[in-house]
Structure formats: C-alpha cells, structure tokens
Scaffold this motif. Structure first.
Motif, PDB file in Angstrom:
ATOM      1  N   MET A  97       0.830  -1.211   0.000  1.00 34.40           N
ATOM      2  CA  MET A  97       0.000   0.000   0.000  1.00 34.40           C
ATOM      3  C   MET A  97       0.858   1.253   0.000  1.00 34.40           C
ATOM      4  SD  MET A  97      -3.362  -0.584   2.424  1.00 34.40           S
ATOM      5  CE  MET A  97      -2.497  -1.110   3.903  1.00 34.40           C
ATOM      6  N   ASP A  98       0.328   2.294  -0.595  1.00 38.83           N
ATOM      7  CA  ASP A  98       0.951   3.608  -0.582  1.00 38.83           C
ATOM      8  C   ASP A  98      -0.169   4.641  -0.642  1.00 38.83           C
ATOM      9  OD1 ASP A  98       2.850   5.597  -0.546  1.00 38.83           O
ATOM     10  OD2 ASP A  98       3.891   4.951  -2.367  1.00 38.83           O
ATOM     11  N   MET A  99       0.193   5.905  -0.539  1.00 40.02           N
ATOM     12  CA  MET A  99      -0.779   6.982  -0.702  1.00 40.02           C
ATOM     13  C   MET A  99      -0.650   7.552  -2.113  1.00 40.02           C
ATOM     14  SD  MET A  99      -1.945   6.801   2.363  1.00 40.02           S
ATOM     15  CE  MET A  99      -3.130   8.146   2.252  1.00 40.02           C
ATOM     16  N   ILE A 100      -1.746   8.113  -2.620  1.00 42.21           N
ATOM     17  CA  ILE A 100      -1.706   8.724  -3.947  1.00 42.21           C
ATOM     18  C   ILE A 100      -2.416  10.081  -3.891  1.00 42.21           C
ATOM     19  CG2 ILE A 100      -3.768   7.415  -4.623  1.00 42.21           C
ATOM     20  CD1 ILE A 100      -2.740   7.569  -7.528  1.00 42.21           C
ATOM     21  N   PHE A 101      -1.828  11.081  -4.507  1.00 41.82           N
ATOM     22  CA  PHE A 101      -2.423  12.410  -4.569  1.00 41.82           C
ATOM     23  C   PHE A 101      -3.151  12.569  -5.893  1.00 41.82           C
ATOM     24  CE2 PHE A 101      -1.613  17.119  -5.456  1.00 41.82           C
ATOM     25  CZ  PHE A 101      -2.702  17.539  -4.706  1.00 41.82           C
ATOM     26  N   PRO A 102      -4.482  12.715  -5.879  1.00 36.44           N
ATOM     27  CA  PRO A 102      -5.229  12.928  -7.118  1.00 36.44           C
ATOM     28  C   PRO A 102      -5.056  14.381  -7.580  1.00 36.44           C
ATOM     29  CG  PRO A 102      -6.732  12.917  -5.265  1.00 36.44           C
ATOM     30  CD  PRO A 102      -5.369  12.603  -4.714  1.00 36.44           C
ATOM     31  N   ASN A 103      -3.912  14.645  -8.148  1.00 36.39           N
ATOM     32  CA  ASN A 103      -3.494  16.012  -8.469  1.00 36.39           C
ATOM     33  C   ASN A 103      -4.529  16.726  -9.336  1.00 36.39           C
ATOM     34  OD1 ASN A 103      -2.100  18.336  -9.349  1.00 36.39           O
ATOM     35  ND2 ASN A 103      -0.129  17.282  -9.195  1.00 36.39           N
ATOM     36  N   PRO A 104      -5.139  17.806  -8.844  1.00 37.78           N
ATOM     37  CA  PRO A 104      -6.229  18.447  -9.583  1.00 37.78           C
ATOM     38  C   PRO A 104      -5.772  19.493 -10.596  1.00 37.78           C
ATOM     39  CG  PRO A 104      -5.975  19.537  -7.481  1.00 37.78           C
ATOM     40  CD  PRO A 104      -4.933  18.439  -7.520  1.00 37.78           C
ATOM     41  N   ALA A 105      -4.460  19.697 -10.724  1.00 36.18           N
ATOM     42  CA  ALA A 105      -3.955  20.789 -11.558  1.00 36.18           C
ATOM     43  C   ALA A 105      -3.699  20.339 -12.997  1.00 36.18           C
ATOM     44  CB  ALA A 105      -2.657  21.331 -10.968  1.00 36.18           C
ATOM     45  N   PRO A 106      -3.822  21.249 -13.952  1.00 37.07           N
ATOM     46  CA  PRO A 106      -3.405  20.949 -15.321  1.00 37.07           C
ATOM     47  C   PRO A 106      -1.887  20.756 -15.374  1.00 37.07           C
ATOM     48  CG  PRO A 106      -4.816  22.900 -15.238  1.00 37.07           C
ATOM     49  CD  PRO A 106      -4.427  22.591 -13.835  1.00 37.07           C
ATOM     50  N   LYS A 107      -1.422  20.194 -16.463  1.00 34.59           N
ATOM     51  CA  LYS A 107      -0.006  19.905 -16.617  1.00 34.59           C
ATOM     52  C   LYS A 107       0.834  21.171 -16.424  1.00 34.59           C
ATOM     53  CE  LYS A 107       3.284  17.634 -19.737  1.00 34.59           C
ATOM     54  NZ  LYS A 107       3.433  16.917 -21.031  1.00 34.59           N
ATOM     55  N   GLY A 108       1.830  21.062 -15.553  1.00 40.26           N
ATOM     56  CA  GLY A 108       2.761  22.153 -15.330  1.00 40.26           C
ATOM     57  C   GLY A 108       2.281  23.253 -14.413  1.00 40.26           C
ATOM     58  N   ALA A 131       4.574   5.514   3.369  1.00 44.46           N
ATOM     59  CA  ALA A 131       3.810   6.739   3.178  1.00 44.46           C
ATOM     60  C   ALA A 131       4.592   7.978   3.578  1.00 44.46           C
ATOM     61  CB  ALA A 131       2.510   6.666   3.977  1.00 44.46           C
ATOM     62  N   ALA A 132       5.606   7.804   4.407  1.00 43.42           N
ATOM     63  CA  ALA A 132       6.390   8.946   4.876  1.00 43.42           C
ATOM     64  C   ALA A 132       7.117   9.658   3.750  1.00 43.42           C
ATOM     65  CB  ALA A 132       7.394   8.490   5.934  1.00 43.42           C
ATOM     66  N   ALA A 133       7.201   9.049   2.575  1.00 43.99           N
ATOM     67  CA  ALA A 133       7.825   9.726   1.435  1.00 43.99           C
ATOM     68  C   ALA A 133       7.100  11.025   1.104  1.00 43.99           C
ATOM     69  CB  ALA A 133       7.825   8.804   0.216  1.00 43.99           C
ATOM     70  N   PHE A 134       5.799  11.092   1.424  1.00 35.82           N
ATOM     71  CA  PHE A 134       5.047  12.314   1.157  1.00 35.82           C
ATOM     72  C   PHE A 134       5.500  13.468   2.050  1.00 35.82           C
ATOM     73  CE2 PHE A 134       2.153   9.753  -1.319  1.00 35.82           C
ATOM     74  CZ  PHE A 134       1.730  10.655  -2.287  1.00 35.82           C
ATOM     75  N   LEU A 135       6.199  13.140   3.117  1.00 37.36           N
ATOM     76  CA  LEU A 135       6.637  14.195   4.019  1.00 37.36           C
ATOM     77  C   LEU A 135       7.766  15.026   3.418  1.00 37.36           C
ATOM     78  CD1 LEU A 135       6.584  12.192   7.352  1.00 37.36           C
ATOM     79  CD2 LEU A 135       4.716  13.157   6.030  1.00 37.36           C
ATOM     80  N   ASP A 136       8.347  14.555   2.343  1.00 42.36           N
ATOM     81  CA  ASP A 136       9.345  15.341   1.614  1.00 42.36           C
ATOM     82  C   ASP A 136       8.699  16.326   0.655  1.00 42.36           C
ATOM     83  OD1 ASP A 136      11.755  14.225   2.633  1.00 42.36           O
ATOM     84  OD2 ASP A 136      11.398  12.435   1.428  1.00 42.36           O
ATOM     85  N   LYS A 137       7.382  16.197   0.479  1.00 36.72           N
ATOM     86  CA  LYS A 137       6.693  16.973  -0.550  1.00 36.72           C
ATOM     87  C   LYS A 137       6.014  18.200   0.049  1.00 36.72           C
ATOM     88  CE  LYS A 137       5.736  12.639  -3.022  1.00 36.72           C
ATOM     89  NZ  LYS A 137       6.646  12.837  -4.165  1.00 36.72           N
ATOM     90  N   LYS A 138       5.554  19.062  -0.819  1.00 38.61           N
ATOM     91  CA  LYS A 138       4.830  20.245  -0.387  1.00 38.61           C
ATOM     92  C   LYS A 138       3.360  19.869  -0.246  1.00 38.61           C
ATOM     93  CE  LYS A 138       4.139  25.134  -1.459  1.00 38.61           C
ATOM     94  NZ  LYS A 138       4.319  26.213  -2.462  1.00 38.61           N
ATOM     95  N   ILE A 139       2.897  19.750   0.973  1.00 39.13           N
ATOM     96  CA  ILE A 139       1.541  19.266   1.217  1.00 39.13           C
ATOM     97  C   ILE A 139       0.721  20.329   1.951  1.00 39.13           C
ATOM     98  CG2 ILE A 139       2.061  16.821   1.076  1.00 39.13           C
ATOM     99  CD1 ILE A 139       2.366  16.656   4.005  1.00 39.13           C
TER     100      ILE A 139
END
Length: 438
Positions: free
Chosen positions: A307-318, A383-391
């Motif tokens: 299992m992992d977490m996934i961000f359903p990114n709502p932004a257009p490309k870029g 899941a802690a890999a997301f802690l490196d990201k801008k959340i």
C-alpha cells in the motif's frame, strides 16, 4: 523550502526525520476557563492551567479512535506502573457521534477528564464553551515541534495539542497499479484520469468511495479543491460570505466529481465507510478515497498487498502547486470541569513522551507530532515519502459551521450521482445563505 504554518510543510524543516503533524488556523479567543475542581468559577481572564497537586483518582479519557483501544490499553498499563494512585478508563465514541455529541458529554466533567477534539468546528466549540484548560506552561508541549501544534492554540494559549497528522489522500493498492501499468504518482489531473482509465480497463474498480458516509466522503474534496480555489482559505471565505460555491471556481471542482463518477463503485451513494474499506481490502478496488487513518483497519481486514498513498493532483499539466494534503487532529486536552485535573494532565504528559508516541504510532499506523519518533511500521515508512513533498493543510476543516460544511460536501455527492454542478451548488449556497442570515 520553508515551513508554511497554514498551508503546507516539508519533512526537512518540520519533521527532522521524526513525527509529523500539521499547523493549523488560529481560532477564536475564549472568555473563561469554566468550572474548577471543588466548585466555583475561575477568574474571567481566560483559560487557566490545570490544577496542581498529586495525581490520583480515575481519569476518563474521551476519544473516538476505537481501533486504537488495544494500543491505549497498553499505554495505560505502562502509565499506571508509574502512577499507582491513578486509573485511566477509555470512553470511546464512534467518530460521527463524537463529533456531534462530545461537547454535551464532557461539559460538566462527568466524562472526558482528558479529552480529544477534531481540528476546526469541534475545537472552536470547546473553546467557546470554556471546556479546555491552558497547557502552555505544562511539560506536554515541550515534547512537540512548536510549529506543528498551532492548530490547538486560541488567543495565544495552547488549549489542546494535536497528537496525530493524517494524509488525507486515497490509499492505493500498489500491486493493482503495477498490474494495470497505471501511474501511482500522477503529475496532473489528466494523468490521474488516465490512471483511473487503465485501472478500470484492467477489471477492477478504480476508486472505492464511501459516498454514503458524509464525513469520510468529504475527504476527497481536500485534494480536488486545491487548484481551482482562488485562495488557500477558500472555505473560510465561503463561510464569511466573501466567496460562493456558485462561483466558477467551485463549479470547476464539482465538474471533477462528474469526471470521477465512472470510476467509483456502483451504489457509491449508499456505501458506508466500513463497506468501502472492505471493497478495497479485498482487492476489488485500487484506491480507497479516505486517508492514511485507514491503513491499520485495511491491514486488520486481512490485506497483504503493498500500500501507498496517492495524490489525485487536480492541476493541469505544469501548473501544480501542491503535492499532497494533511490534517492535524486528535487534539489532546484537559477538561476545565474535571475534578482530577492533576491526574488527567499526567496522562496527557505521558502520551506526549517520545517513547509513548513512538509505540502509539507504530502500533496504530498513525503519524504523530512528537519530535524524534522513528517509524518502523512498514506502511507508515512507505507513506512517509510524502513528508518530503509540499503538502497542504486540509481545507475542509476551515469550516466551523457544520451546516454549511455538510451542504457543500453533499453537493459533491449529488454531482457524482448525476445532479448538475449548477443545481447542486445553488442548493448548497441557499443553505449557506440561510446560516449567514442573508
């Protein structure tokens, strides 16, 4: 990158390879601390610290995490070895009921000597009702990274301490993503929809969504609203009447629910939280649209897949600004009406110790806010890999008026079920207008 107390965080600045939690919104100030032990009222100068004295007596610990009962039982046993004159009894209520009923149950001190609260409307209601004592000068806050416990502050005082942070994004079955050759780290909205298409073509339900459980169904909006909203405090502005859900920005959010509808399970409007977890745990769905708080339950249902977490990114490309969403919650406090405040404070301070928090985190698969915690639980470690990201700090909890909030969350479910975005938004806005008296 720098810490962004109201909008996001990074692992380097915040966690220091340790526990994580969110910094929240400063909420309304309070007038008084409520009833003190022995009767009478404390001075009306604001909340005061818990009463001093020798810890003794029975402490009622009120919370909503029934799945954590065994972990807390073990911590209670450890605590009582140090405090022989104190007993701690868990008073557990289902989360939905706790959200609705906790204030009335803890107001007179009959329950919840030590208690918890959700960030947002419940914490504000506790503050307004003078339920909480001031923990600022106690040992407890010293165990935490200061930037991470602002969600429990009001009027410059630490009235509660967020113990958990959850990633409020879907949980993903990595094995099913690999089998479908679907991208588990979509960089934009089209990439996420493409992943859903591939998953559906592989013969599984892409997203298990508890549409019949309003509280859990609303977690998805935390991600979907992040790109189109005109400001990071969008729902605060909706509540204040500065923005409307009939505006174009929110109609675009609702349109995303239309796009996702083919990827939800059948009868999602009648699916409970428990049923949605079972669907995911059985391997029939590739994503569970709740949050990291579901990890332990899914494992308890017998799942063995990665299992992992996934961000359903709502932004257009870029154009993406965020890479995930989190929330600070399970905020610990001491009841101003308790007759055993020294004992209740001792319990809160015990939970705040690094060794206690580390045990709790790894037993329950919950990220914690106490500094120096090492995550050995495999699901947490991944899941802690997301802690490196801008959340981003979960925007749904900006609402402190539950009627307004529920109207907005209901509009999302209605659109997924076939109502037009315009109709659903108008119905929600009517309720908001009524609450605002306009």
């Amino acid at each position: 990158m720098t810490v962004q107390p109201e909008n996001g965080m990074t692992r380097r600045n915040i966690l220091q390879l340790a526990g994580m939690a969110g910094a929240g919104l400063l909420l309304a100030s309070c007038a008084g601390p409520g009833t003190r032990p022995g009767g009478g009222s404390a001075p009306a100068a604001g909340p005061t610290p818990p009463a001093s004295g020798t810890p003794k007596g029975e402490v009622s610990f009120a919370h909503w995490r029934g799945e954590d009962q065994a972990a807390f039982d073990e911590l209670i046993a450890r605590f009582q070895k140090e405090y022989a004159d104190v007993t701690v009894v868990q008073d557990i209520t289902a989360s939905n009921d706790y959200s609705r009923q906790a204030l009335q149950r803890v107001r007179n001190g009959a329950s919840g000597d030590a208690l918890t609260s959700f960030r947002g409307s419940q914490f504000k209601s506790f503050v307004d009702a003078e339920i909480l004592t001031d923990l600022s000068g106690t040992k407890a806050p010293k165990s935490y990274t200061a930037d991470l416990i602002e969600a429990g502050q009001a009027d410059g005082k630490q009235l509660a301490i967020p113990y958990q942070t959850v990633l409020l994004m879907p949980v993903a079955n990595v094995d099913l993503f690999d089998k479908a050759k679907a991208d588990i780290a979509p960089a934009d909205w089209d990439a996420f929809l493409d992943a859903c298409d591939k998953l559906k073509s592989s013969g599984v339900t892409p997203i298990s969504w508890p549409g019949g459980d309003q509280g859990n169904a609303a977690q998805l909006v935390n991600s979907l609203v992040l790109h189109d909203a005109p400001s990071d405090d969008m729902f605060t502005q909706v509540q204040e009447g500065k923005l409307k859900v009939t505006d174009d920005w929110f109609l675009k959010v609702l349109e995303k629910y239309q796009q996702l509808a083919p990827f939800f399970q059948s009868n999602f409007t009648g699916t409970s939280y428990e049923s949605s977890q079972q669907l995911f745990a059985s391997g029939q769905a590739a994503m569970l649209a709740t949050g990291s708080y579901s990890l332990a339950t899914v494992r308890g249902l017998g799942s063995t897949f990665d299992m992992d977490m996934i961000f359903p990114n709502p932004a257009p490309k870029g154009e993406g600004k965020w890479e995930g969403v989190y929330n600070a919650t399970f905020m610990l406090g001491v009841n101003a009406a308790s007759k055993v405040q020294p004992a209740a404070l001792a319990w809160v301070e015990f939970l705040s110790r690094k060794e206690s928090a580390e045990f709790y985190a790894n037993e329950t698969a919950q990220f914690v806010t106490v500094a120096g915690v090492e995550y050995t639980n495999p699901d947490l470690a991944k899941a802690a890999a997301f802690l490196d990201k801008k959340i981003a700090l979960a925007p749904r909890y900006q609402f402190t008026n539950l009627d307004m909030a529920n109207a907005v969350w209901e509009s999302c479910v209605k659109v997924a079920a076939g109502t037009s975005p315009e109709q659903a938004a108008e119905a929600a806005q009517q309720i908001i207008d009524q609450q605002q008296g306009t």
